[in-house]
Design an enzyme around this catalytic site. Structure first.
Site, PDB file in Angstrom:
ATOM      1  CB  THR A 272      -0.872  -0.005   1.140  1.00 39.94           C
ATOM      2  OG1 THR A 272      -1.581  -0.945   1.114  1.00 39.94           O
ATOM      3  CG2 THR A 272      -1.699   1.256   1.091  1.00 39.94           C
ATOM      4  CD  GLU A 550      -4.414  -8.543   3.391  1.00 43.05           C
ATOM      5  OE1 GLU A 550      -4.872  -9.136   2.529  1.00 43.05           O
ATOM      6  OE2 GLU A 550      -3.418  -8.510   3.871  1.00 43.05           O
ATOM      7  CG  ASP A 552     -12.424   0.864   1.670  1.00 42.19           C
ATOM      8  OD1 ASP A 552     -13.442   0.778   0.813  1.00 42.19           O
ATOM      9  OD2 ASP A 552     -12.318   1.383   2.740  1.00 42.19           O
TER      10      ASP A 552
END
Length: 754
Positions: A272, A550, A552
């Protein structure tokens, strides 16, 4: 009011009639049960039969005057209902006859009514005076047997893990500083790794047992200890180690996997980015191959292109970095590369910058951080190259030529993480429910008389309705996730796209469910639930983030919906979508004809409790939503609107479809498992839990079903009443049901749960 004297034959039925008319739930099938008992009761006189059958007409209920007469007769007997009697209402009725008449042999016909109608005395303790007994929960079911049904094939692994959690290192305590908390959690992770738990999902050559389903089963148990432990354990062995196992090849396995499983090599999963969140495909970090030095250069191009919220960032010495792989000037899409971020003295490597994310709402035992890379060079061999490699001549090669397919195949191998996050959230909900129920089984409050003992919280219908449907949902979701991990781990299933769709949807609805349930449990415990020592506060803070990481939940539900729309194909473009519409037209273009009025208003118990009805209702909703959304998108595209914009216009519709699909999937999976339970007693219990889940979920969407004409107002009301009744019928067993979750006693240290 003039007192009426009833004959012995009529008198014994008065409590039953008072019960069945008090809750407005007398259906035609229930009338048949009572009438059948009366017709076969040879102790009744002709006048008795005439009087009793008079009050078995749903369209002509007893008058308020008659109900008051019944109530007065019951009260004047001064008999207490004993909930622990084998047949409480039948025994109560016979005692009442004994009070007025000399002879009162036990009438088995009353017992038959009590059994066939599923009457539970707790539901009617506001109608009769109930004897106060020490036993507050039934022993009809065995929590150990329930636990075994939930563990399925993982009893050995789970039982040994529970024993391991008895070690003092897992004792719960309040930790005020993140540094102290993190150090303790790291020791816990190392302890588990030393005992072989970290490598469980890895091949035996690297210290594991190749048991991913077993890994998922113990993962839920980590939440019973601490959410931070669950997450750090998952990052180290599931995400970092999993990326090496699933995306790497033999050389990576041989070099890193054993050390990762024993926690000698601590790693992090750097996917991310601050500026791109869930949009993995759009991440900006680059991995540029330099042919002159046969190395890959990792670089963060902009200030907000850094890796964000990376667990284990402060403890790790290596990162699995996801970046755009550029070879010979061409971008081949997102790939994972192993990057050393610290040396043996734990100093940052040149070009690597890491900042602590600081304190969070929860999970402060996890060292989340931000990572920037400035021209960090690693060997070409560090590319995790199962799905795409840089060959020795400096050219890129992949057996999967389509970049989109390659990307989704790569991400599909990491779906296990979403399943584990859902299981962790479910574990948090189970623990919160267990604490709340155990508190409600000993905490007393209010009564209609100051002279008697106050009522237990768990005996209030509102309290039952707050907690019992959530317990049923835990059973449904637990069975579903166990099945899903088994499917995901099946080597014969090569194409994981269907499972990716299922995991995306279920992760969303389960983590949302977990958060809502924990909040309800906090409130159900009053001020005690707000104290840190009772641990629900920790669960609130820790599980909150599960709706976000993991994937949204809103993004994942759209992924699930697109999977349904495209027959589990995740790629969408104008040309591809035309084919999708053709597929939908053959499967879903059936006319949704007007439902038979008899069906829309059927309030019969057998119908409302039938899995056939539930499945049809869930499937109808999913199919109707799929068809209508496909037609909407088609119409937008016909008008010249690009497919991406068309999907934006139906975004809320996609979310609704994703939820509907996931709820139906969970229920269908649970019913399949329940039908295969060999023990009739426990099969019936699980069936009742499934019915409660189904009716509770259908009631949530009652407005939609009413709009579609699928159900009528009478049926909607009956479904609500049945949810309330089922919640009360399960009250005598609620303590056993939460014990059936199998949470070890040494993990239940909240004072209000002891």
């Amino acid at each position: 009011m003039e007192k009426k004297r009833y004959s012995p034959g009529v008198l014994q039925y008065i409590p039953f009639f008072y019960v069945i008319w008090s809750d407005d739930l007398l259906s035609y099938s229930e009338v048949a049960v009572v009438k059948n008992a009366i017709e076969h009761d040879d102790t009744l006189q002709k006048d008795d039969y005439t009087y009793l059958t008079k009050y078995l007409n749903r369209n002509k209920p007893p008058t308020n005057q008659e109900l008051k007469q019944w109530k007065s007769t019951i009260s004047n007997a001064q008999i207490k209902l004993v909930e622990t009697d084998t047949y409480p209402l039948s025994t109560f009725s016979q005692k009442m006859v004994c009070h007025h008449y000399a002879e009162c042999p036990f009438n088995t016909h009353l017992k038959d009514i009590e059994i066939n109608l599923g009457i539970q005395p707790n539901h009617y303790n506001h109608l009769f005076e109930v004897a106060i007994v020490k036993e507050i929960t039934s022993t009809f079911y065995d929590a150990h047997e329930i636990d075994n049904l939930l563990k399925q094939d993982h009893s050995t692994v789970v039982d040994s893990f529970r024993h391991l959690l008895k070690a003092p290192i897992f004792d719960w305590s309040i930790k005020r500083t993140k540094e102290t908390f993190r150090a303790h959690v790291l020791k816990q992770v190392e302890f588990l790794a030393h005992n072989g738990m970290g490598a469980m999902a890895y091949p035996s050559a690297y210290g594991g047992t190749n048991n991913m389903p077993g890994y998922a089963a113990i993962f839920e148990h980590l939440m019973y200890v601490d959410g931070s432990l669950a997450v750090k354990f998952g990052v180290q062995f599931g995400l970092f180690g999993g990326s090496i196992q699933k995306l790497g090849t033999q050389q990576h396995h041989d070099t890193y996997l054993a050390a990762t499983g024993t926690a000698k090599l601590l790693g992090c999963f750097a996917m991310t980015e601050t500026g791109h969140g869930s949009n993995v495909r759009g991440i900006k970090t680059t991995a540029t191959y330099d042919k002159t030095t046969d190395s890959i250069i990792i670089h963060t191009p902009g200030t907000n292109d850094n890796k964000e919220y990376i667990g284990n960032a402060l403890d790790a010495t290596m990162a699995s970095v996801f970046a755009q792989l550029i070879v010979a000037g061409k971008n081949h899409g997102v790939h994972a590369i192993l990057v050393n971020i610290r040396d043996e003295q734990h100093r940052l490597m040149p070009g690597v910058r890491i900042e602590d994310n600081g304190y969070k709402l929860g999970l402060n035992g996890v060292d989340n951080g931000k990572i920037w890379f400035h021209q960090v060079r690693v060997p070409r061999e560090n590319l995790l190259n199962k799905y795409g490699t840089i060959q020795s001549d400096g050219t890129y090669h992949s057996d999967i030529e389509n970049p989109s397919k390659r990307f989704f195949t790569m991400l599909g191998t990491l779906v296990g993480g979403r399943i584990c996050v859902a299981r962790a959230g479910l574990g948090g909900a189970k623990k919160a429910l267990t604490i709340a129920v155990k508190h409600a089984l000993k905490r007393r409050q209010f009564n209609d008389s100051i002279k008697v003992q106050e009522d237990l919280l768990m005996d209030y219908p509102t309290h039952q309705l707050r907690l019992t449907p959530a317990i049923a949902s835990c059973y449904v979701y637990g069975i579903t996730l166990t099945h899903m991990m088994k499917e995901y781990s099946d080597p014969s299933i090569i194409d994981k796209r269907k499972i990716e769709t299922q995991a995306a949807g279920l992760k969303s609805i389960i983590t949302w469910f977990a958060n809502a349930t924990i909040q309800e449990c906090r409130e159900a415990c009053g001020g005690k639930g707000y104290l840190m020592e009772n641990q629900i506060t920790d669960l609130k803070g820790d599980v909150d983030i599960f709706t976000t990481f993991e994937g949204d939940n809103h993004v994942l539900l759209q992924l699930a919906a697109k999977g349904v729309l495209s027959d589990f194909k995740s790629e969408f473009n104008s040309a591809g979508f035309t084919a999708v519409l053709k597929l939908l037209s053959t499967r879903l273009a059936d006319t949704f004809s007007t439902i038979n009025p008899v069906y829309t208003n059927n309030v019969d118990k057998e119908h409302l409790y039938s899995s056939k009805f539930h499945k049809h209702a869930f499937d109808y909703r999913t199919r109707k939503l799929t068809y209508s959304i496909a037609m909407r998108i088609r119409n937008y595209i016909k008008k010249g609107i690009p497919s991406y914009q068309a999907f934006l216009k139906v975004q809320t519709h996609l979310l609704t479809l994703g939820k509907a699909y996931s709820v139906g999937l969970a229920y269908d999976t649970f019913v399949t498992y329940t039908d295969a339970i060999k023990d009739e007693k426990y099969r019936a219990l699980f069936h009742k839990l499934g019915v409660l889940y189904a009716l509770h979920e259908l009631r949530k969407d009652a407005s939609w079903y009413l709009e579609q004409g699928y159900i009528g107002g009478t049926k909607s009301k009956a479904m609500r009443q049945r949810v309330e009744r089922l919640s009360t019928e399960l009250r005598p067993h609620i303590g056993v049901l939460v014990d059936g979750f199998g949470i070890p006693d040494h993990c239940m240290t909240a004072p209000i749960a002891r």
